[in-house]
Design an enzyme around this catalytic site. Structure first.
Site, short mmCIF file in Angstrom:
data_model
loop_
_atom_site.label_atom_id
_atom_site.label_comp_id
_atom_site.label_asym_id
_atom_site.label_seq_id
_atom_site.Cartn_x
_atom_site.Cartn_y
_atom_site.Cartn_z
N HIS A 75 2.85 -12.98 -4.85
CA HIS A 75 1.65 -13.17 -4.02
C HIS A 75 1.16 -14.61 -4.16
O HIS A 75 0.00 -14.87 -4.49
CB HIS A 75 0.57 -12.19 -4.46
CG HIS A 75 -0.34 -11.73 -3.36
ND1 HIS A 75 -1.08 -12.60 -2.60
CD2 HIS A 75 -0.61 -10.50 -2.87
CE1 HIS A 75 -1.79 -11.93 -1.72
NE2 HIS A 75 -1.52 -10.65 -1.85
N HIS B 195 -0.95 -2.38 -4.39
CA HIS B 195 -0.28 -3.18 -5.43
C HIS B 195 -0.22 -2.46 -6.78
O HIS B 195 -0.32 -3.08 -7.84
CB HIS B 195 -0.95 -4.54 -5.59
CG HIS B 195 -0.84 -5.43 -4.40
ND1 HIS B 195 0.22 -5.40 -3.53
CD2 HIS B 195 -1.68 -6.41 -3.93
CE1 HIS B 195 0.05 -6.32 -2.58
NE2 HIS B 195 -1.10 -6.93 -2.80
N ASP C 280 -2.72 -10.03 8.21
CA ASP C 280 -2.38 -9.22 7.04
C ASP C 280 -1.40 -8.15 7.53
O ASP C 280 -1.70 -6.96 7.52
CB ASP C 280 -3.63 -8.59 6.42
CG ASP C 280 -3.36 -7.99 5.05
OD1 ASP C 280 -2.22 -8.12 4.55
OD2 ASP C 280 -4.27 -7.36 4.49
N GLU D 40 4.89 -12.85 1.65
CA GLU D 40 5.25 -11.86 0.64
C GLU D 40 6.48 -11.08 1.11
O GLU D 40 6.38 -10.08 1.82
CB GLU D 40 4.08 -10.91 0.41
CG GLU D 40 2.79 -11.60 -0.02
CD GLU D 40 1.60 -10.67 0.10
OE1 GLU D 40 1.59 -9.62 -0.57
OE2 GLU D 40 0.68 -11.00 0.87
N ARG E 25 0.81 -1.22 0.00
CA ARG E 25 0.00 0.00 0.00
C ARG E 25 0.84 1.27 0.00
O ARG E 25 1.89 1.33 0.63
CB ARG E 25 -0.94 -0.01 1.21
CG ARG E 25 -1.99 -1.11 1.12
CD ARG E 25 -2.70 -1.32 2.45
NE ARG E 25 -3.78 -2.29 2.31
CZ ARG E 25 -3.61 -3.61 2.43
NH1 ARG E 25 -2.40 -4.11 2.69
NH2 ARG E 25 -4.62 -4.43 2.28
#
Length: 346
Positions: free
Chosen positions: A175, A105, A247, A310, A80
């Site tokens: 991802h 992204h 996340d 990631e 982000r």
């Protein structure tokens, strides 16, 4: 060995290839030129039975229509950017705001739907390239190269390189969604996960970093010792750290190329270790999946049926001065390496 197979064609007729890498011990990786997608990774369990560990789709159209579990290369800037804006060399840049007022992204500039050129496909590797001409509002052109190599000791190496024509932020990752029991299995709650991180980057309710770098100790984010993923998600649920699951960007301990994370499936005995030279890693537990769509081999993918490691720079690093600098200077390069190592536990 590497086998190059036609997988389909883009709307403009550009061919999309599947590059199949096999070692001599039964491990296989399939890479698409579309998005540099890791389509499949086949490895054996403790009984010698192989399974595909990566979520994905059966055909090109399905990947184009449902990219949410694609396993693609993410760039020019993964994760982000707050408000979809940043300032570089005295100039303000405005990006697409595709996620709650922020740029996620890289918006439409994301590489997931771009068709890479297959530069080389050697005995144990495939090299893909892409010319990023500033899609999504980023400055200047970037030449991107991604090299996948499958070794005889069951390592999938992912080398990234980005050469910038002018100064620009760059943050590349993949991802890929893993389920070590097999991509069609509905849950991962009994899988154990370990992340080598004493700190994480704190975020607000929209997953935008506040700039704080906080200790994981005493929080549900502490995965320094292996924990069953279901227990960890249950502890996280309802807390101020809960985004429907994990996340979060972890600050990986140490420097250089080192172990970042590991996961184990007690049922199959499969183990995955993640090595990287990147400073951070987003751990994501497929919180958005809902089991309503048909996917590869007709599988249904429910919430928390897989997880992503990631490896990356920190989110919104271009706007937070004390985060690792994501800017590649004019004529400069960004080079980073991530390695997924597969093995079997007794």
């Amino acid at each position: 060995m590497c086998e190059k197979i036609l997988f389909g064609s883009m709307p403009d007729g550009d061919p999309v290839y599947l590059c199949r890498l096999d070692n001599r011990k039964g491990t296989r990786a399939e890479i698409l030129s579309l998005g540099g997608i890791i389509r499949s990774i086949w490895t054996a369990d403790r009984n010698g039975n192989t399974a595909d560990l990566v979520l994905g789709q059966d055909n090109l159209q399905a990947y184009m229509e449902n990219p949410s579990c694609s396993g693609a290369v993410i760039g020019r800037v993964a994760n982000r950017i707050s408000g979809g804006r940043f300032t570089l060399s005295g100039r303000d840049y405005r990006l697409e705001q595709n996620d709650r007022g922020n740029c996620l992204h890289s918006g439409s500039g994301n590489y997931a739907a771009r068709n890479f050129k297959v530069e080389e496909s050697g005995m144990d590797e495939v090299i893909l390239s892409l010319r990023d001409e500033g899609e999504g509002g980023f400055p200047g052109d970037v030449a991107v190269m991604v090299r996948y190599q499958l070794t005889e000791d069951h390592r999938l190496r992912v080398d990234y390189r980005a050469d910038a024509a002018e100064a620009t932020p760059v943050n590349l990752t993949n991802h890929c969604y893993f389920n070590l029991a097999g991509h069609g299995q509905p849950q991962t709650g009994d899988h154990s996960v370990m992340i080598r991180a004493d700190f994480y980057t704190a975020s607000d309710e929209n997953c935008i970093p506040t700039g704080e770098i906080l200790r994981v100790g005493g929080t549900p984010l502490d995965l320094r010792q292996p924990r069953p993923l279901g227990d960890a998600i249950e502890e996280l649920s309802g807390s101020r750290w809960d985004y429907g699951g994990f996340d979060h960007n972890y600050v990986i301990a140490g420097r250089g190329f080192r172990l970042a994370a590991a996961a184990w499936d007690p049922g199959s005995g499969r183990k995955l270790e993640v090595y990287t030279d990147a400073p951070g890693m987003q751990f994501y537990t497929a919180n958005h999946l809902n089991g309503l769509s048909n996917n590869k081999e007709g599988a249904s993918y429910p919430k928390h049926c897989a997880y992503c490691f990631e490896t990356q720079n920190f989110p919104d690093a271009v706007n937070i001065g004390h985060f690792p600098n994501p800017v590649v200077t004019e004529g400069g390069s960004m080079v980073t390496l991530t390695e997924f190592r597969f093995s079997v536990m007794d």
